[in-house]
Design an enzyme around this catalytic site. Sequence first.
Site, short mmCIF file in Angstrom:
data_model
loop_
_atom_site.label_atom_id
_atom_site.label_comp_id
_atom_site.label_asym_id
_atom_site.label_seq_id
_atom_site.Cartn_x
_atom_site.Cartn_y
_atom_site.Cartn_z
N ARG A 185 0.76 -1.31 0.08
CA ARG A 185 0.23 0.03 0.07
C ARG A 185 0.77 1.16 0.05
O ARG A 185 0.37 2.31 -0.11
CB ARG A 185 -0.94 0.01 1.33
N ASP B 193 30.70 -0.77 -1.45
CA ASP B 193 30.57 0.06 -0.55
C ASP B 193 31.50 -0.60 0.52
O ASP B 193 31.29 -0.40 1.69
CB ASP B 193 28.91 -0.14 0.12
N LEU C 34 24.74 -2.08 10.19
CA LEU C 34 25.69 -2.18 9.16
C LEU C 34 26.31 -0.95 8.60
O LEU C 34 25.68 0.23 8.57
CB LEU C 34 25.18 -2.84 7.75
N GLY D 235 26.15 -10.95 0.23
CA GLY D 235 25.65 -11.95 1.14
C GLY D 235 25.12 -11.55 2.54
O GLY D 235 24.69 -12.41 3.29
#
Length: 363
Positions: free
Chosen positions: A216, A263, A291, A238
């Site tokens: 939505r 990155d 992360l 991964g």
Amino acid sequence: MQRIAASQVLTPSGIVRDSVVVVDDDGLVEAVEPATGSVPDRVVAPGFVDLQVNGIDDVDCATADGADWDRLDQLLLAQGVTTWCPTLVTMPLDRFAAPLARIDAAMHRPDGLRPTIAGAHLEGPFLGGAPGAHPPKHIVPIDPSWIDALPDHVVMVTLAAEQPLAADTTRHLRERGVLVSIGHTTASHEQVIATLDAGASMATHLFNGMSGLHHRDPGVAASVLTHPTAAASLIADGVHVHPRMLLLAARALGPDRTVLVTDAAAWRAGTVGQIGVTMRDGAPRLPDGTLAGSAVTMDAAVRTLVAAGVPRDHALRAASTVPARLLGLHDRGEIVPGRRADLVVLSPELEVRCTLVGGVPDR
């Protein structure tokens, strides 16, 4: 002149079998010809182009100086990268000048066998509602005068589409030839489309640092995936993105809009710019588990994408052809006559055997 024979060569029309890449004495591709006789069982692809490298191993791009750049060169060549963008993450505005000056100096070193630094990528500080590892206290509204004063070797900027000046800034940066990417954002569908229509070309590390998919509320990811021209980068380590989501993204984007980035961060040094990180569960992280970059190499990212079910030629283009095009580097990124012989030679399992810059091999 040299002749590089391989059982698979990636060309714009796909992978051709049992062919020879002819490189002239000026370091340019002269031809791709059918091979006669037996050829080595290996893959020749365009050299990889990494748009987002914060650092590698123990060298951080924000603090790199002197011999640090030589070490980065060798670490990049070992993974098949022939062009790259040192990336600076969010910090106070007055602290960007020094690392940008060091990047500029690194770009102007004497000629040598090294990957080309295309220019700097600024990932922040004009971000939005999904800061990830970026310090929220340093995320600020877009400052037009600061943008105007950016040096010419800034070639890529990641910004958030919900920033009030996102569209205007994007238009201004595009007029300067800067690649604009949407990232670290929870913008609405309308804000994303407005920024893309203003000239943004891609999204930075799709799914990470942005609103996800909801039936939505399409969010940033769906808005980019369903856009007719916008590219998106993926961190295929991964950890950041599940293999099924990698496959979903690659199928939605197709081979002309998929980009691989590492990155990569200086995880062994424990820093991404001014952000402290530790290696845990396969990636650099903040103390709370957020992360903060990756430890993946570009060749490993290609293998991860292929293992997820993405065709090999699609994955190799995502690491080379597409990012080169996004940066406007039309002299590389494809194995066709007249292009730079920036090449990577890979095993059948897509492990790097040799990297060539302007036709010169690194080993």
